[in-house]
Write a protein that holds these residues in place. Structure first.
Motif, PDB file in Angstrom:
ATOM      1  N   ARG A  33     -26.912  35.683 -65.256  1.00 52.67           N
ATOM      2  CA  ARG A  33     -27.111  35.781 -66.741  1.00 52.67           C
ATOM      3  C   ARG A  33     -26.015  35.611 -67.441  1.00 52.67           C
ATOM      4  O   ARG A  33     -26.401  35.977 -68.799  1.00 52.67           O
ATOM      5  N   GLN A  34     -24.911  35.604 -66.967  1.00 53.32           N
ATOM      6  CA  GLN A  34     -23.750  35.706 -67.744  1.00 53.32           C
ATOM      7  C   GLN A  34     -23.320  34.219 -68.124  1.00 53.32           C
ATOM      8  O   GLN A  34     -23.452  33.333 -67.495  1.00 53.32           O
ATOM      9  N   LEU A  35     -22.837  34.014 -69.417  1.00 51.30           N
ATOM     10  CA  LEU A  35     -22.014  33.057 -70.032  1.00 51.30           C
ATOM     11  C   LEU A  35     -20.731  33.181 -70.563  1.00 51.30           C
ATOM     12  O   LEU A  35     -20.338  34.216 -70.873  1.00 51.30           O
ATOM     13  N   SER A  36     -19.805  32.163 -70.240  1.00 48.38           N
ATOM     14  CA  SER A  36     -18.369  32.409 -70.433  1.00 48.38           C
ATOM     15  C   SER A  36     -18.051  32.314 -71.705  1.00 48.38           C
ATOM     16  O   SER A  36     -19.163  31.788 -72.565  1.00 48.38           O
ATOM     17  N   PRO A  37     -17.127  32.787 -72.497  1.00 47.18           N
ATOM     18  CA  PRO A  37     -17.053  32.639 -73.889  1.00 47.18           C
ATOM     19  C   PRO A  37     -16.754  31.280 -74.244  1.00 47.18           C
ATOM     20  O   PRO A  37     -17.215  30.893 -75.312  1.00 47.18           O
ATOM     21  N   GLU A  38     -16.355  30.424 -73.341  1.00 48.55           N
ATOM     22  CA  GLU A  38     -16.267  29.087 -73.807  1.00 48.55           C
ATOM     23  C   GLU A  38     -17.612  28.265 -73.909  1.00 48.55           C
ATOM     24  O   GLU A  38     -17.837  27.397 -74.668  1.00 48.55           O
ATOM     25  N   THR A  39     -18.387  28.675 -72.886  1.00 45.00           N
ATOM     26  CA  THR A  39     -20.137  28.289 -73.225  1.00 45.00           C
ATOM     27  C   THR A  39     -20.544  28.664 -74.309  1.00 45.00           C
ATOM     28  O   THR A  39     -21.087  27.840 -74.849  1.00 45.00           O
ATOM     29  N   ILE A  40     -20.477  30.147 -74.668  1.00 46.70           N
ATOM     30  CA  ILE A  40     -20.895  30.659 -75.814  1.00 46.70           C
ATOM     31  C   ILE A  40     -20.583  29.811 -77.085  1.00 46.70           C
ATOM     32  O   ILE A  40     -21.399  29.409 -77.994  1.00 46.70           O
ATOM     33  N   ILE A  43     -22.237  26.388 -77.084  1.00 46.95           N
ATOM     34  CA  ILE A  43     -23.616  26.475 -77.682  1.00 46.95           C
ATOM     35  C   ILE A  43     -23.672  26.663 -79.172  1.00 46.95           C
ATOM     36  O   ILE A  43     -24.583  26.320 -79.990  1.00 46.95           O
ATOM     37  N   ALA A  44     -22.643  27.554 -79.610  1.00 47.53           N
ATOM     38  CA  ALA A  44     -22.689  28.037 -81.094  1.00 47.53           C
ATOM     39  C   ALA A  44     -22.255  26.606 -81.948  1.00 47.53           C
ATOM     40  O   ALA A  44     -22.796  26.262 -83.087  1.00 47.53           O
ATOM     41  N   ALA A  45     -21.211  25.790 -81.230  1.00 47.27           N
ATOM     42  CA  ALA A  45     -21.024  24.570 -82.012  1.00 47.27           C
ATOM     43  C   ALA A  45     -22.040  23.491 -81.938  1.00 47.27           C
ATOM     44  O   ALA A  45     -21.929  22.638 -83.008  1.00 47.27           O
ATOM     45  N   SER A  46     -23.011  23.590 -81.192  1.00 50.24           N
ATOM     46  CA  SER A  46     -24.325  22.529 -81.408  1.00 50.24           C
ATOM     47  C   SER A  46     -25.217  22.861 -82.554  1.00 50.24           C
ATOM     48  O   SER A  46     -26.155  22.007 -82.746  1.00 50.24           O
ATOM     49  N   THR A  47     -25.087  24.162 -83.101  1.00 54.25           N
ATOM     50  CA  THR A  47     -25.950  24.313 -84.313  1.00 54.25           C
ATOM     51  C   THR A  47     -25.166  24.229 -85.550  1.00 54.25           C
ATOM     52  O   THR A  47     -23.771  24.370 -85.766  1.00 54.25           O
ATOM     53  N   ALA A  48     -25.798  23.610 -86.628  1.00 56.91           N
ATOM     54  CA  ALA A  48     -25.257  23.356 -87.948  1.00 56.91           C
ATOM     55  C   ALA A  48     -24.672  24.635 -88.553  1.00 56.91           C
ATOM     56  O   ALA A  48     -24.974  25.631 -88.326  1.00 56.91           O
ATOM     57  N   ALA A  49     -23.673  24.255 -89.333  1.00 59.13           N
ATOM     58  CA  ALA A  49     -23.045  25.403 -89.938  1.00 59.13           C
ATOM     59  C   ALA A  49     -23.841  26.323 -90.825  1.00 59.13           C
ATOM     60  O   ALA A  49     -23.817  27.574 -90.650  1.00 59.13           O
ATOM     61  N   SER A  50     -24.644  25.812 -91.475  1.00 57.62           N
ATOM     62  CA  SER A  50     -25.892  26.555 -92.255  1.00 57.62           C
ATOM     63  C   SER A  50     -26.659  27.325 -91.528  1.00 57.62           C
ATOM     64  O   SER A  50     -27.047  28.507 -91.890  1.00 57.62           O
ATOM     65  N   THR A  51     -27.038  26.711 -90.367  1.00 54.88           N
ATOM     66  CA  THR A  51     -27.929  27.454 -89.263  1.00 54.88           C
ATOM     67  C   THR A  51     -27.146  28.690 -89.002  1.00 54.88           C
ATOM     68  O   THR A  51     -27.707  29.956 -88.952  1.00 54.88           O
ATOM     69  N   ARG A  52     -25.806  28.472 -88.561  1.00 54.88           N
ATOM     70  CA  ARG A  52     -25.098  29.629 -88.266  1.00 54.88           C
ATOM     71  C   ARG A  52     -24.989  30.797 -88.900  1.00 54.88           C
ATOM     72  O   ARG A  52     -24.996  32.001 -88.593  1.00 54.88           O
TER      73      ARG A  52
END
Length: 202
Positions: A33-40, A43-52
């Motif tokens: 269930r662990q994600l690496s910082p790079e994968t996190i 995932i974050a980069a796939s979301t629009a800046a306004s949504t973030r």
């Protein structure tokens, strides 16, 4: 694949021939269930800046509320999520002086559940939270509240359609396809009194 009902949730299950009650069930270990910082970050980069930005505000609000209520933030329990949604449905927001709209609560729930994913935590049980939100939505609909009405997109004007077509390179197959989609959309959704035809827009 067969669908197996577990309470009110639907999960995918696969029938395995020759199984027995003594068959061991694989249980994910913490590492699974662990994600690496790079994968996190990916995932974050796939979301629009306004949504973030909206997610960050929702998570901050959830953290502050959980702290006041003496509840654990991560992982959050299903009961905590249900209580938080009820709080959102009855507490006026400073900007509007009204409780949050269903769409705003939906976004807030997504902010918290994706936060669990990013942190490698199991997603909280959302049945209670969904029930509270559905009741809130039904109540607003009965009151004919504006926030409960579906939003209708504003129709594009002929000048905007021309601008879209001007920016489309119709010497390529992709450009031709995109132009065809724009023209088809205009032709099928144009109002009866429009004097511009798809041919004239070209």
């Amino acid at each position: 694949m067969n669908e197996t009902l577990v309470g009110a949730d639907v999960v995918d299950a696969e029938l395995v021939p020759g199984g027995s009650p003594d068959t061991e069930v694989a249980v994910p270990i913490p590492r699974d269930r662990q994600l690496s910082p790079e994968t996190i970050a990916a995932i974050a980069a796939s979301t629009a800046a306004s949504t973030r930005r909206a997610y960050a505000a929702d998570r901050e609000a959830f953290t502050a509320w959980s702290s006041r209520e003496g509840r654990m933030v991560l992982p959050a329990s299903g009961e905590t999520m249900a209580e938080w949604v009820r709080h959102l449905t009855v507490t006026p927001r400073s900007r509007t002086n009204r409780p949050a709209a269903p769409s705003t609560i939906e976004r807030a729930l997504s902010a918290v559940t994706t936060w669990h994913l990013e942190q490698g935590r199991p997603k909280p049980n959302m049945r209670g939270a969904r029930a509270v939100l559905n009741a809130h939505r039904d109540r607003l609909a009965e009151q004919k509240a504006p926030v409960a009405q579906p939003r209708q997109a504003t129709a594009a004007l002929p000048s905007q359609i021309r601008s879209m077509l001007a920016d489309t390179d119709r010497t390529t197959l992709t450009g031709k396809r995109n132009a065809a989609l724009v023209l088809l959309g205009f032709a099928t959704a144009a109002t009866p009194h429009s004097t511009d035809t798809p041919h004239q827009l070209r």
